[in-house]
Design a protein around this motif. Structure first.
Motif, PDB file in Angstrom:
ATOM      1  N   GLY A   1      -3.702  11.855  -1.851  1.00  0.00           N
ATOM      2  CA  GLY A   1      -4.535  12.284  -0.723  1.00  0.00           C
ATOM      3  C   GLY A   1      -5.918  12.766  -1.146  1.00  0.00           C
ATOM      4  O   GLY A   1      -6.657  13.334  -0.355  1.00  0.00           O
ATOM      5  N   ARG A   2      -6.283  12.511  -2.395  1.00  0.00           N
ATOM      6  CA  ARG A   2      -7.552  13.021  -2.915  1.00  0.00           C
ATOM      7  C   ARG A   2      -8.739  12.239  -2.360  1.00  0.00           C
ATOM      8  O   ARG A   2      -9.785  12.807  -2.065  1.00  0.00           O
ATOM      9  CB  ARG A   2      -7.521  12.935  -4.442  1.00  0.00           C
ATOM     10  CG  ARG A   2      -8.302  13.995  -5.127  1.00  0.00           C
ATOM     11  CD  ARG A   2      -8.302  13.770  -6.620  1.00  0.00           C
ATOM     12  NE  ARG A   2      -7.029  14.020  -7.269  1.00  0.00           N
ATOM     13  CZ  ARG A   2      -6.474  13.197  -8.176  1.00  0.00           C
ATOM     14  NH1 ARG A   2      -7.055  12.062  -8.495  1.00  0.00           N
ATOM     15  NH2 ARG A   2      -5.336  13.506  -8.748  1.00  0.00           N
ATOM     16  N   GLY A   3      -8.530  10.934  -2.203  1.00  0.00           N
ATOM     17  CA  GLY A   3      -9.617  10.063  -1.746  1.00  0.00           C
ATOM     18  C   GLY A   3     -10.196  10.527  -0.419  1.00  0.00           C
ATOM     19  O   GLY A   3     -11.410  10.618  -0.243  1.00  0.00           O
ATOM     20  N   ARG A   4      -9.333  10.858   0.484  1.00  0.00           N
ATOM     21  CA  ARG A   4      -9.759  11.290   1.817  1.00  0.00           C
ATOM     22  C   ARG A   4     -10.579  12.580   1.709  1.00  0.00           C
ATOM     23  O   ARG A   4     -11.602  12.740   2.371  1.00  0.00           O
ATOM     24  CB  ARG A   4      -8.524  11.517   2.679  1.00  0.00           C
ATOM     25  CG  ARG A   4      -8.762  11.378   4.147  1.00  0.00           C
ATOM     26  CD  ARG A   4      -7.454  11.610   4.890  1.00  0.00           C
ATOM     27  NE  ARG A   4      -6.540  10.469   4.787  1.00  0.00           N
ATOM     28  CZ  ARG A   4      -6.630   9.406   5.573  1.00  0.00           C
ATOM     29  NH1 ARG A   4      -7.581   9.328   6.477  1.00  0.00           N
ATOM     30  NH2 ARG A   4      -5.771   8.418   5.443  1.00  0.00           N
TER      31      ARG A   4
ATOM     32  N   TYR B   1     -13.891   9.350   0.736  1.00  0.00           N
ATOM     33  CA  TYR B   1     -13.703   7.913   0.511  1.00  0.00           C
ATOM     34  C   TYR B   1     -12.214   7.601   0.334  1.00  0.00           C
ATOM     35  O   TYR B   1     -11.719   7.539  -0.797  1.00  0.00           O
ATOM     36  CB  TYR B   1     -14.485   7.450  -0.729  1.00  0.00           C
ATOM     37  CG  TYR B   1     -15.981   7.595  -0.555  1.00  0.00           C
ATOM     38  CD1 TYR B   1     -16.707   6.634   0.137  1.00  0.00           C
ATOM     39  CD2 TYR B   1     -16.646   8.721  -1.048  1.00  0.00           C
ATOM     40  CE1 TYR B   1     -18.065   6.776   0.318  1.00  0.00           C
ATOM     41  CE2 TYR B   1     -18.012   8.875  -0.867  1.00  0.00           C
ATOM     42  CZ  TYR B   1     -18.721   7.897  -0.181  1.00  0.00           C
ATOM     43  OH  TYR B   1     -20.066   8.034   0.008  1.00  0.00           O
ATOM     44  N   PRO B   2     -11.489   7.444   1.450  1.00  0.00           N
ATOM     45  CA  PRO B   2     -10.061   7.124   1.310  1.00  0.00           C
ATOM     46  C   PRO B   2      -9.886   5.806   0.572  1.00  0.00           C
ATOM     47  O   PRO B   2     -10.687   4.885   0.727  1.00  0.00           O
ATOM     48  CB  PRO B   2      -9.571   7.015   2.757  1.00  0.00           C
ATOM     49  CG  PRO B   2     -10.790   6.875   3.600  1.00  0.00           C
ATOM     50  CD  PRO B   2     -11.923   7.495   2.846  1.00  0.00           C
ATOM     51  N   THR B   3      -8.875   5.756  -0.258  1.00  0.00           N
ATOM     52  CA  THR B   3      -8.596   4.512  -0.984  1.00  0.00           C
ATOM     53  C   THR B   3      -7.137   4.121  -0.791  1.00  0.00           C
ATOM     54  O   THR B   3      -6.243   4.958  -0.939  1.00  0.00           O
ATOM     55  CB  THR B   3      -8.851   4.677  -2.503  1.00  0.00           C
ATOM     56  OG1 THR B   3      -8.078   5.775  -2.972  1.00  0.00           O
ATOM     57  CG2 THR B   3     -10.318   4.873  -2.821  1.00  0.00           C
TER      58      THR B   3
ATOM     59  N   VAL C   1       0.867  -1.184   0.000  1.00  0.00           N
ATOM     60  CA  VAL C   1       0.000   0.000   0.000  1.00  0.00           C
ATOM     61  C   VAL C   1       0.905   1.235   0.000  1.00  0.00           C
ATOM     62  O   VAL C   1       1.696   1.430   0.916  1.00  0.00           O
ATOM     63  CB  VAL C   1      -0.928   0.018   1.233  1.00  0.00           C
ATOM     64  CG1 VAL C   1      -1.776   1.293   1.247  1.00  0.00           C
ATOM     65  CG2 VAL C   1      -1.815  -1.219   1.250  1.00  0.00           C
ATOM     66  N   VAL C   2       0.759   2.036  -1.057  1.00  0.00           N
ATOM     67  CA  VAL C   2       1.637   3.214  -1.189  1.00  0.00           C
ATOM     68  C   VAL C   2       0.814   4.505  -1.093  1.00  0.00           C
ATOM     69  O   VAL C   2      -0.405   4.483  -1.238  1.00  0.00           O
ATOM     70  CB  VAL C   2       2.400   3.189  -2.546  1.00  0.00           C
ATOM     71  CG1 VAL C   2       3.328   1.995  -2.616  1.00  0.00           C
ATOM     72  CG2 VAL C   2       1.431   3.176  -3.732  1.00  0.00           C
ATOM     73  N   ARG C   3       1.486   5.612  -0.844  1.00  0.00           N
ATOM     74  CA  ARG C   3       0.796   6.905  -0.742  1.00  0.00           C
ATOM     75  C   ARG C   3       0.392   7.416  -2.113  1.00  0.00           C
ATOM     76  O   ARG C   3       1.140   7.300  -3.075  1.00  0.00           O
ATOM     77  CB  ARG C   3       1.710   7.935  -0.080  1.00  0.00           C
ATOM     78  CG  ARG C   3       1.641   7.840   1.409  1.00  0.00           C
ATOM     79  CD  ARG C   3       2.498   8.853   2.122  1.00  0.00           C
ATOM     80  NE  ARG C   3       2.733   8.342   3.473  1.00  0.00           N
ATOM     81  CZ  ARG C   3       1.858   8.457   4.457  1.00  0.00           C
ATOM     82  NH1 ARG C   3       0.721   9.103   4.267  1.00  0.00           N
ATOM     83  NH2 ARG C   3       2.112   7.930   5.635  1.00  0.00           N
TER      84      ARG C   3
HETATM   85  N1  LIG Z   1     -11.916   2.852   4.633  1.00  0.00           N
HETATM   86  C1  LIG Z   1     -10.672   2.937   4.159  1.00  0.00           C
HETATM   87  N2  LIG Z   1     -10.333   2.303   2.983  1.00  0.00           N
HETATM   88  C2  LIG Z   1      -9.088   2.403   2.499  1.00  0.00           C
HETATM   89  N3  LIG Z   1      -8.103   3.069   3.102  1.00  0.00           N
HETATM   90  C3  LIG Z   1      -8.367   3.704   4.282  1.00  0.00           C
HETATM   91  C4  LIG Z   1      -9.661   3.653   4.836  1.00  0.00           C
HETATM   92  N4  LIG Z   1      -9.651   4.384   5.978  1.00  0.00           N
HETATM   93  C5  LIG Z   1      -8.427   4.853   6.129  1.00  0.00           C
HETATM   94  N5  LIG Z   1      -7.616   4.457   5.131  1.00  0.00           N
HETATM   95  C6  LIG Z   1      -6.210   4.862   5.026  1.00  0.00           C
HETATM   96  O1  LIG Z   1      -6.163   5.996   4.158  1.00  0.00           O
HETATM   97  C7  LIG Z   1      -5.249   5.818   3.095  1.00  0.00           C
HETATM   98  C8  LIG Z   1      -5.773   6.390   1.821  1.00  0.00           C
HETATM   99  O2  LIG Z   1      -6.206   7.731   1.935  1.00  0.00           O
HETATM  100  P1  LIG Z   1      -6.250   8.679   0.669  1.00  0.00           P
HETATM  101  O3  LIG Z   1      -6.580  10.075   1.068  1.00  0.00           O
HETATM  102  O4  LIG Z   1      -7.101   8.041  -0.375  1.00  0.00           O
HETATM  103  O5  LIG Z   1      -4.761   8.678   0.377  1.00  0.00           O
HETATM  104  P2  LIG Z   1      -3.665   8.559  -0.728  1.00  0.00           P
HETATM  105  O6  LIG Z   1      -4.348   8.672  -2.038  1.00  0.00           O
HETATM  106  O7  LIG Z   1      -2.777   9.701  -0.389  1.00  0.00           O
HETATM  107  O8  LIG Z   1      -3.016   7.239  -0.477  1.00  0.00           O
HETATM  108  C9  LIG Z   1      -5.076   4.289   3.005  1.00  0.00           C
HETATM  109  O9  LIG Z   1      -3.825   3.884   2.497  1.00  0.00           O
HETATM  110  C10 LIG Z   1      -5.298   3.817   4.443  1.00  0.00           C
HETATM  111  O10 LIG Z   1      -4.057   3.808   5.156  1.00  0.00           O
END
Ligand SMILES: Nc1ncnc2c1ncn2[C@@H]1O[C@H](COP(=O)(O)OP(=O)(O)O)[C@@H](O)[C@H]1O
Ligand SMILES: Cc1cc2nc3c(=O)[nH]c(=O)nc-3n(C[C@H](O)[C@H](O)[C@H](O)COP(=O)(O)O)c2cc1C
Length: 324
Positions: A205-208, A212-214, A200-202
């Motif tokens: 940060g758009r998902g958050r 919906y973090p991905t 799992v890589v960074r």
């Molecule tokens: N429900 C979730 N599903 C997936 N990842 C999650 C969830 N809640 C927290 N995370 C964390 O958030 C990170 C992804 O956030 P996101 O803002 O999409 O970040 P990025 O695109 O910078 O990796 C994941 O790698 C995980 O560590």
């Protein structure tokens, strides 16, 4: 090259017990699908009967990379580490990985059997699939294997094609299904859901920000990814939505696999995680704005929650890694 003492063989677990006779299940085994599983079961049964060890002999790299180097490289269903683990899970007591190169590919079939199988693997029996080919110009077939084996006193079993709903199970058929996003069909032929693992890589940060973090998974580039789409999936056994896309809404980029866990907020960065693809949900779309995208993800999540609620009710083993 007729001196095969230098042929590289890696063992899993590392040290084979010395002196024990082995029944060798032989094949490339990419996918370790239902057909491969039948071969492993036959080898295990034979090994028990003859008081020998069931050993799976597989090749790495994929022979097609060596014998047809100019063709596009075959994308794998199972990178080597997954393949070794699965071969053991389905019945091999040890796995021998033969370093496949042009010299191995050029061995006469007789030499392969006498020097690799008999001398290096202490083989007293061999099991292969009906379409197994080996040796110079793929001149050795299952029939040749039987013939040479019998001459050398080996018990030989050839396993007929395994069919499911009238179709012969094969790695190339499964590869096509995966590529077309038909992961449910692929899972039926594999006897378990199709799985892709990676670190799992960074990301950006758009998902958050979207709510919906991905988790961005970086798979082995040699592994076949399912076709673009949104899938119902498990991430390390957790109900999830898996997305394979070039993120067209944000301007197309590289193809990514990212996964949203539908409940909870697990911390996943840096971890090696496995995604099991259960079912295709919908194709990827290019949305005209972020609001439309977020609304659609909300609908996807509702459908996932419904699916997992009824699936766990019907199949309580779902979340313990049981096949779906
Ligand atoms: N429900 C979730 N599903 C997936 N990842 C999650 C969830 N809640 C927290 N995370 C964390 O958030 C990170 C992804 O956030 P996101 O803002 O999409 O970040 P990025 O695109 O910078 O990796 C994941 O790698 C995980 O560590
Ligand atoms: C369930 C789900 C479905 C998605 N579907 C689409 C889609 O159809 N089209 C699209 O452009 N982006 C879609 N996305 C959004 C992006 O793929 C990605 O999550 C977003 O760009 C965040 O990227 P980041 O990892 O850089 O933060 C979807 C995301 C999720 C979680």
């Amino acid at each position: 090259m007729e001196d095969v003492r230098t042929v590289r063989i890696d063992w899993y677990p590392p040290e084979p017990s010395t002196g024990a006779k082995s029944i060798v299940a032989i094949g490339t085994f990419d996918g370790v699908h239902l057909g491969h599983q039948a071969i492993l079961r036959s080898a295990r049964r034979l090994a028990e009967r003859l008081e020998a060890r069931a050993v799976a002999l597989t090749f790495d790299p994929h022979p097609r990379l060596v014998v047809a180097p100019d063709a596009p490289p075959p994308l794998l269903l199972t990178p080597l580490s997954d393949r070794v683990a699965l071969l053991r899970e389905y019945g091999a007591e040890a796995v021998a990985v033969l370093g496949f190169d042009r010299e191995v590919a050029a061995l006469e079939p007789e030499t392969f059997v006498s020097s690799v199988l008999c001398a290096r693997l202490q083989c007293s029996g061999v099991v292969a699939g009906f379409n197994f080919t080996f040796g110079r110009d793929r001149s050795g077939t299952a029939a040749t294997l039987r013939e040479i084996g019998e001459k050398l006193g080996l018990v030989t079993e050839i396993v007929p094609p395994v069919q499911l709903q009238g179709q012969a199970v094969s790695s190339s058929l499964i590869r096509q299904l995966v590529e077309r996003g038909e992961v449910e069909g692929a899972g039926q032929l594999l006897g378990r859901p199709y799985r892709v693992a990676g670190e799992v890589v960074r990301g950006e940060g758009r998902g958050r920000q979207l709510g919906y973090p991905t988790a961005n998974i970086r798979p082995d580039p040699a592994q076949q990814l399912p076709g673009d789409g949104v899938y119902l999936a498990l991430l390390d056994q957790m109900p999830a939505l898996a997305v394979v896309s070039t993120r067209p809404t944000f301007g197309p980029g590289a193809r990514w696999l990212e996964v949203h866990v539908v409940e909870g907020s697990p911390s996943l960065y840096g971890r090696r995680s496995g995604v099991e693809f259960l079912r295709f949900l919908r194709p990827i779309r290019r949305f005209s704005g972020v609001d439309d995208l977020v609304a659609q993800i909300g609908v996807d999540r509702e459908r996932a929650l419904e699916y997992f609620a009824s699936a766990t009710e019907k199949r309580p083993r779902l979340l313990q890694g049981g096949s779906v």
